[in-house]
Design a protein around this motif. Structure first.
Motif, PDB file in Angstrom:
ATOM      1  N   ILE A 165       0.851  -1.191   0.000  1.00 14.36           N
ATOM      2  CA  ILE A 165       0.000   0.000   0.000  1.00 14.36           C
ATOM      3  C   ILE A 165       0.884   1.236   0.000  1.00 14.36           C
ATOM      4  O   ILE A 165       1.873   1.301   0.744  1.00 14.36           O
ATOM      5  CB  ILE A 165      -0.903   0.040   1.248  1.00 14.36           C
ATOM      6  N   ILE A 166       0.509   2.237  -0.787  1.00 14.52           N
ATOM      7  CA  ILE A 166       1.083   3.577  -0.682  1.00 14.52           C
ATOM      8  C   ILE A 166      -0.056   4.483  -0.223  1.00 14.52           C
ATOM      9  O   ILE A 166      -0.959   4.789  -1.011  1.00 14.52           O
ATOM     10  CB  ILE A 166       1.652   4.079  -2.019  1.00 14.52           C
ATOM     11  N   PRO A 167      -0.084   4.894   1.051  1.00 15.41           N
ATOM     12  CA  PRO A 167      -1.167   5.781   1.507  1.00 15.41           C
ATOM     13  C   PRO A 167      -1.212   7.053   0.669  1.00 15.41           C
ATOM     14  O   PRO A 167      -0.168   7.614   0.312  1.00 15.41           O
ATOM     15  CB  PRO A 167      -0.801   6.062   2.968  1.00 15.41           C
ATOM     16  N   GLU A 168      -2.412   7.522   0.358  1.00 16.13           N
ATOM     17  CA  GLU A 168      -2.539   8.677  -0.524  1.00 16.13           C
ATOM     18  C   GLU A 168      -2.022   9.966   0.109  1.00 16.13           C
ATOM     19  O   GLU A 168      -1.726  10.933  -0.587  1.00 16.13           O
ATOM     20  CB  GLU A 168      -3.994   8.860  -0.961  1.00 16.13           C
ATOM     21  N   ASP A 169      -1.886   9.984   1.459  1.00 15.20           N
ATOM     22  CA  ASP A 169      -1.333  11.168   2.110  1.00 15.20           C
ATOM     23  C   ASP A 169       0.161  11.014   2.403  1.00 15.20           C
ATOM     24  O   ASP A 169       0.743  11.801   3.138  1.00 15.20           O
ATOM     25  CB  ASP A 169      -2.084  11.471   3.412  1.00 15.20           C
ATOM     26  N   ALA A 170       0.788   9.996   1.807  1.00 13.54           N
ATOM     27  CA  ALA A 170       2.218   9.767   2.030  1.00 13.54           C
ATOM     28  C   ALA A 170       3.042  10.775   1.243  1.00 13.54           C
ATOM     29  O   ALA A 170       2.569  11.396   0.281  1.00 13.54           O
ATOM     30  CB  ALA A 170       2.598   8.348   1.623  1.00 13.54           C
ATOM     31  N   GLU A 171       4.303  10.937   1.645  1.00 15.47           N
ATOM     32  CA  GLU A 171       5.235  11.790   0.919  1.00 15.47           C
ATOM     33  C   GLU A 171       5.282  11.368  -0.549  1.00 15.47           C
ATOM     34  O   GLU A 171       5.202  10.179  -0.883  1.00 15.47           O
ATOM     35  CB  GLU A 171       6.625  11.684   1.574  1.00 15.47           C
ATOM     36  N   ALA A 172       5.406  12.342  -1.436  1.00 11.69           N
ATOM     37  CA  ALA A 172       5.288  12.101  -2.878  1.00 11.69           C
ATOM     38  C   ALA A 172       6.279  11.059  -3.396  1.00 11.69           C
ATOM     39  O   ALA A 172       5.992  10.358  -4.368  1.00 11.69           O
ATOM     40  CB  ALA A 172       5.468  13.417  -3.632  1.00 11.69           C
ATOM     41  N   ARG A 173       7.437  10.932  -2.760  1.00 10.29           N
ATOM     42  CA  ARG A 173       8.471  10.019  -3.264  1.00 10.29           C
ATOM     43  C   ARG A 173       8.460   8.675  -2.547  1.00 10.29           C
ATOM     44  O   ARG A 173       9.423   7.904  -2.634  1.00 10.29           O
ATOM     45  CB  ARG A 173       9.843  10.681  -3.146  1.00 10.29           C
ATOM     46  N   THR A 174       7.352   8.351  -1.869  1.00  3.83           N
ATOM     47  CA  THR A 174       7.263   7.105  -1.110  1.00  3.83           C
ATOM     48  C   THR A 174       7.390   5.888  -2.012  1.00  3.83           C
ATOM     49  O   THR A 174       8.095   4.918  -1.681  1.00  3.83           O
ATOM     50  CB  THR A 174       5.940   7.050  -0.330  1.00  3.83           C
ATOM     51  N   ALA A 175       6.702   5.900  -3.162  1.00  2.00           N
ATOM     52  CA  ALA A 175       6.778   4.747  -4.063  1.00  2.00           C
ATOM     53  C   ALA A 175       8.206   4.544  -4.569  1.00  2.00           C
ATOM     54  O   ALA A 175       8.708   3.416  -4.635  1.00  2.00           O
ATOM     55  CB  ALA A 175       5.816   4.936  -5.232  1.00  2.00           C
ATOM     56  N   GLU A 176       8.884   5.656  -4.906  1.00  3.80           N
ATOM     57  CA  GLU A 176      10.272   5.569  -5.367  1.00  3.80           C
ATOM     58  C   GLU A 176      11.172   5.015  -4.275  1.00  3.80           C
ATOM     59  O   GLU A 176      12.050   4.181  -4.524  1.00  3.80           O
ATOM     60  CB  GLU A 176      10.747   6.949  -5.810  1.00  3.80           C
ATOM     61  N   HIS A 177      10.939   5.474  -3.049  1.00  2.00           N
ATOM     62  CA  HIS A 177      11.722   4.977  -1.910  1.00  2.00           C
ATOM     63  C   HIS A 177      11.508   3.477  -1.726  1.00  2.00           C
ATOM     64  O   HIS A 177      12.478   2.725  -1.527  1.00  2.00           O
ATOM     65  CB  HIS A 177      11.302   5.733  -0.652  1.00  2.00           C
ATOM     66  N   LEU A 178      10.242   3.030  -1.794  1.00  2.00           N
ATOM     67  CA  LEU A 178       9.939   1.607  -1.617  1.00  2.00           C
ATOM     68  C   LEU A 178      10.622   0.777  -2.699  1.00  2.00           C
ATOM     69  O   LEU A 178      11.209  -0.280  -2.411  1.00  2.00           O
ATOM     70  CB  LEU A 178       8.425   1.388  -1.651  1.00  2.00           C
ATOM     71  N   ARG A 179      10.574   1.244  -3.935  1.00  2.00           N
ATOM     72  CA  ARG A 179      11.213   0.492  -5.014  1.00  2.00           C
ATOM     73  C   ARG A 179      12.723   0.414  -4.817  1.00  2.00           C
ATOM     74  O   ARG A 179      13.341  -0.618  -5.115  1.00  2.00           O
ATOM     75  CB  ARG A 179      10.869   1.141  -6.360  1.00  2.00           C
ATOM     76  N   GLN A 180      13.314   1.484  -4.308  1.00  2.00           N
ATOM     77  CA  GLN A 180      14.769   1.469  -4.088  1.00  2.00           C
ATOM     78  C   GLN A 180      15.176   0.466  -3.019  1.00  2.00           C
ATOM     79  O   GLN A 180      16.136  -0.282  -3.199  1.00  2.00           O
ATOM     80  CB  GLN A 180      15.245   2.871  -3.703  1.00  2.00           C
ATOM     81  N   ILE A 181      14.457   0.466  -1.896  1.00  2.80           N
ATOM     82  CA  ILE A 181      14.858  -0.462  -0.827  1.00  2.80           C
ATOM     83  C   ILE A 181      14.553  -1.905  -1.211  1.00  2.80           C
ATOM     84  O   ILE A 181      15.274  -2.826  -0.812  1.00  2.80           O
ATOM     85  CB  ILE A 181      14.196  -0.097   0.521  1.00  2.80           C
ATOM     86  N   CYS A 182      13.491  -2.135  -2.010  1.00  4.99           N
ATOM     87  CA  CYS A 182      13.188  -3.492  -2.457  1.00  4.99           C
ATOM     88  C   CYS A 182      14.229  -3.962  -3.469  1.00  4.99           C
ATOM     89  O   CYS A 182      14.623  -5.140  -3.484  1.00  4.99           O
ATOM     90  CB  CYS A 182      11.785  -3.551  -3.053  1.00  4.99           C
ATOM     91  N   ASP A 183      14.688  -3.034  -4.307  1.00  2.00           N
ATOM     92  CA  ASP A 183      15.744  -3.377  -5.262  1.00  2.00           C
ATOM     93  C   ASP A 183      17.010  -3.782  -4.518  1.00  2.00           C
ATOM     94  O   ASP A 183      17.720  -4.700  -4.933  1.00  2.00           O
ATOM     95  CB  ASP A 183      16.022  -2.174  -6.165  1.00  2.00           C
TER      96      ASP A 183
END
Length: 324
Positions: free
Chosen positions: A199-217
Motif C-alpha cells: 500500500i502507498i497511503p494517498e497522504d504519504a510523501e510524494a516520493r514514497t513509491a520511489e523509496h519503496l522500489r529502491q529499498i526493495c531493489d
C-alpha cells in the motif's frame, strides 16, 4: 492543588531521565524534589515514573501528564510575559506564522514552542503531504515554518531562502496483519515479503513509491504496489491480511495490525523543521527542533516494539537511547 512548579518538575524528570539531574536543573535538593513528586502522584492517583538503577522512566500515566504539561506550561509562561509587556506599555502586534505539517509526533510540540518563543504570534496550521511543495511554499513566502519528512536516500533540495534543522532519522517498520505468519518474528527480511501486496497511503510523501522500489531493489525484489488509499483504509486492508505497508515506528497501535522492524533494511525517514530565513521565526529554529526532538522520543518510549529495536541497536548521533 496543582501548580505550575509541579508540572515543571515532571517535565524536568522526563527530559533528564533522572531525579538527581532534574533536581540540579531546577535548583532543588533531591529530597525536596522527591517529596514534590510523591505529592503529585497522590494528586494524580498513580505512579508517574518507574525508578531503577537506569534512571526514571515515565509510566503511561506519567506520559499523559508530561504531554499535557508540555502544552500547558508554555501557555502559562506566555500569559505572564504578555501581562508584563502590557503592564509596561510595549508593542503587542501579532505576527502571522503559517505552518505546514505532515503526520508525525512533532506538530503539537513545535506549536507549543512557537507560542512560548513568540507569545503574541497568530499560528495557523495546514496539512501538506508533499515535502517538496512545503519547501516551495517556504521559498515563496507563503509559509513561515514547515514540519516535514524526507527519505535520506532521496534528500530534498535546500534552497538558500530556507534554514533546515534535522530533528531525527528513524527506521521504518513494516505493518502487517497480526495474524500474518511473519508477525511473530522480532525482525522481518524484505525478501520474505516478495509476494505481498503493498500500500502507498494517498497522504504519504510524494516520493514514497520511489523509496519503496529502491529499498526493495536493494533486497533483490520488485514490490507489487497494489493500493493507493487513505491511511484508514490502509489499516483495514492490513488487519485483514490483504496488504502491507511501511509505517513510522511511533505510529499509534491498531487492532489487528502488527509493526515489525525490517532486518538489515535501509528504509529510513528523516524528520525536518524548515523555516523561511527572512521570517522572524528563523532565529528560533534550533529551539523548535529541540522541542520536536523531545516530543519524538517521548512518543518513541510508548512503543514497546520500537523500544526493543532501539535497545538492540547502538545509538547514533540523533538517536536517544531508550531502555526497555
Amino acid at each position: 492543588m496543582l501548580e505550575a512548579r509541579h508540572l515543571r518538575i515532571v517535565r524536568a524528570i522526563s527530559d533528564t531521565g533522572s531525579l538527581t539531574k532534574a533536581a540540579v536543573e531546577l535548583g532543588l535538593t533531591q529530597p525536596a524534589l522527591t517529596h514534590q513528586l510523591h505529592r503529585m502522584e497522590r494528586l494524580f492517583g498513580g505512579t508517574l515514573f518507574v525508578r531503577d538503577r537506569r534512571g526514571a522512566r515515565p509510566t503511561p500515566l506519567g506520559l499523559h501528564v508530561i504531554e499535557r504539561a508540555r502544552v500547558v506550561l508554555p501557555s502559562m509562561d506566555a500569559l505572564v510575559r504578555e501581562a508584563r509587556i502590557l503592564a509596561e506599555g510595549q508593542d503587542t502586534s501579532a505576527p502571522q506564522i503559517r505552518v505546514a505539517i505532515h503526520p508525525s509526533p512533532l506538530p503539537v510540540a513545535v506549536v507549543a514552542a512557537l507560542r512560548e518563543a513568540m507569545p503574541y504570534s497568530q499560528v495557523s496550521l495546514r496539512n501538506e503531504s508533499s515535502g517538496q511543495r512545503q519547501l516551495e511554499l517556504l521559498a515563496t513566502g507563503a509559509l513561515e515554518v514547515a514540519i516535514l519528512t524526507e527519505y535520506p536516500n532521496l534528500p530534498m533540495p535546500r534552497p538558500a531562502e530556507i534554514v533546515v534543522h534535522e530533528v531525527v532519522t528513524e527506521p521504518l517498520f513494516v505493518a502487517l496483519s497480526a495474524r500474518h505468519v511473519l508477525a511473530g518474528r522480532d525482525e522481518i527480511s524484505l525478501a520474505d515479503l516478495a509476494t505481498e501486496s503493498w500500500i502507498i497511503p494517498e497522504d504519504a510523501e510524494a516520493r514514497t513509491a520511489e523509496h519503496l522500489r529502491q529499498i526493495c531493489d536493494h533486497a533483490g525484489i520488485v514490490p507489487n504496489i497494489a493500493y493507493r488509499v487513505t491511511s484508514q483504509v490502509a489499516r483495514d486492508l492490513i488487519s485483514r491480511g490483504l496488504a502491507i505497508t511501511l509505517f513510522q515506528p511511533t505510529a499509534a497501535p491498531t487492532d489487528g495490525v502488527a509493526f515489525r522492524p525490517l532486518k538489515g533494511c535501509p528504509a529510513e525517514l528523516r524528520h525536518v523543521i524548515a523555516v523561511r530565513a527572512a521570517s522572524p521565526v528563523a532565529r528560533f529554529g534550533a529551539e523548535l527542533a529541540e522541542a520536536a526532538r523531545i516530543s519524538y522520543w517521548n512518543h518513541a518510549a510508548r512503543s514497546a516494539v520500537y523500544r526493543e529495536w532501539l535497545f538492540r541497536h547502538p545509538p547514533v548521533a540523533d538517536r536517544r537511547p531508550v531502555t526497555r
